[in-house]
Design an enzyme around this catalytic site. Structure first.
Site, PDB file in Angstrom:
ATOM      1  N   GLU A  16      58.850  63.273  41.628  1.00 45.24           N
ATOM      2  CA  GLU A  16      59.932  62.922  40.718  1.00 45.24           C
ATOM      3  C   GLU A  16      59.799  63.693  39.413  1.00 45.24           C
ATOM      4  O   GLU A  16      58.720  63.773  38.816  1.00 45.24           O
ATOM      5  CB  GLU A  16      60.020  61.424  40.447  1.00 45.24           C
ATOM      6  CG  GLU A  16      61.304  61.014  39.720  1.00 45.24           C
ATOM      7  CD  GLU A  16      62.578  61.427  40.469  1.00 45.24           C
ATOM      8  OE1 GLU A  16      62.976  62.608  40.350  1.00 45.24           O
ATOM      9  OE2 GLU A  16      63.158  60.595  41.173  1.00 45.24           O
ATOM     10  N   ASP A  52      66.867  59.897  43.858  1.00 49.78           N
ATOM     11  CA  ASP A  52      68.096  59.364  43.263  1.00 49.78           C
ATOM     12  C   ASP A  52      69.321  59.728  44.103  1.00 49.78           C
ATOM     13  O   ASP A  52      70.438  59.768  43.602  1.00 49.78           O
ATOM     14  CB  ASP A  52      68.256  59.863  41.830  1.00 49.78           C
ATOM     15  CG  ASP A  52      68.235  61.386  41.734  1.00 49.78           C
ATOM     16  OD1 ASP A  52      68.135  62.076  42.780  1.00 49.78           O
ATOM     17  OD2 ASP A  52      68.304  61.912  40.606  1.00 49.78           O
TER      18      ASP A  52
END
Length: 344
Positions: free
Chosen positions: A234, A302
């Site tokens: 991430e 996401d």
């Protein structure tokens, strides 16, 4: 004078004898083939699989359940695609069910005892999918024909807007726990967009900042494409292990202790050993990791769903596998004999 047979075969018509002998022979072959360990058997003692997916073969020698589900366009009916006796996908089931129409892969069954099945991903902070209610769409079921174990099977061809997810799995690593992940993929059909990932991600489909993911990634770097294997943690993909361009079948692996170190491995899934970064420090800001435990395939944490890529099999483990375990799994993948002419 014809001597009498001393066997019970003498009382049975010859065609029936032949059929019986063939059945016995086949029954003897399948258990022998199934007795060979599969990747999750090799990982089991120290770092057991907590999720295992494949459209091509069983990843445990004892697994006998379905591999994936297809949904038929013509009438929306569904069928589970299972295994042949030797543990490879029974693609004839799919071909028959989808004849004269088209099908999509609407579920990937987790072969581990956790039953962490994957279905089309819901919308996320980065993107909505083109499906109903903003979900990503499933892959076309017959878009990626290959052979594995000398059987015709199908992989998963991911294009933009496609992806799979499970936001509430059991047993996956969270909050800095150690884990491993691998997928059999390809250096073909890649782009530079985010994110062709498989592994651990956020449970709320948002970018929750550094360390909230731990997913293996493959993508292009530059133009022309220079394939690159890394770990998506991430807000950064790390490791950057070069994958030889044009490699049809690629083993892409990652492992992390969740606290201080990680390693990337890659190899040709058809032959040879792995190359590796070796065990290296986690980047600044990622010590410890903060994984949330969701499972993604073909997308970012996401729901960044613009990537392309091929997927054939993959697992996640509890605990950080060592190099010896990774090499054992690589040898098993090579022995499965992936083959086929893949489109770039």
């Amino acid at each position: 004078m014809q001597p009498k047979s001393l066997s019970w075969f003498g009382k049975i018509p010859l065609p029936a004898v032949i059929l019986c002998v063939l059945a016995i022979a086949q029954a003897g072959v399948a258990p022998a083939q199934q007795s060979s360990p599969r990747p999750c058997d090799l990982y089991a003692s120290a770092t057991p699989c907590v999720a295992a997916y494949s459209t091509t073969r069983a990843l445990y020698r004892a697994y006998t359940g379905p591999l994936y589900q297809v949904t038929r366009k013509s009438d929306k009916s569904q069928s589970n695609i299972g295994l042949l006796p030797d543990g490879y996908a029974n693609s004839a089931m799919q071909d028959t069910f989808c004849a004269n129409t088209s099908c999509t892969i609407t579920k990937l069954y987790d072969q581990s005892p956790n039953h962490n099945d994957l279905t089309p991903a819901p919308p996320g902070g980065a993107a909505h999918g083109p499906g109903p209610h903003g979900y990503d769409v499933p892959a076309v079921a017959n878009a990626l024909p290959v052979t594995v174990g000398r059987h015709k099977v199908y992989g998963i061809a991911i294009s933009s807007g496609m992806g799979y997810r499970n936001d509430a799995p059991k047993g996956t690593a969270v909050k800095g726990q150690p884990e491993g992940v691998y997928m059999v993929t390809s250096a073909l059909h890649l782009n530079e967009k985010c994110c062709f990932d498989f592994g651990n991600a956020e449970t709320n489909n948002l970018d929750n900042d550094a360390g909230h993911m731990d997913a293996i990634n493959i993508m292009c770097r530059g133009n022309p494409c220079k394939p690159d294997a890394g770990l998506d943690m991430e807000n950064g993909i790390y490791g950057h292990l070069v994958v030889p361009a044009g490699t049809a079948f690629v083993t892409d692996m990652g492992a992390a202790d969740g606290q201080h170190t990680y390693a990337i491995y890659q190899g040709n899934a058809q032959s040879g050993a792995l190359t590796s970064t070796g065990i290296i420090p986690l980047p600044n800001g990622y010590q410890p990791m903060k994984q949330e435990g969701a499972i993604i395939l073909g997308i970012g944490g996401d729901n960044s769903n613009w990537a392309t890529g091929y997927f054939f099999e993959g697992v996640m483990t509890r605990g950080m596998p060592n190099a010896k375990a990774m090499e054992a799994v690589q040898s098993n993948i090579v022995a499965a004999e992936y083959a086929g002419q893949l489109q770039p």
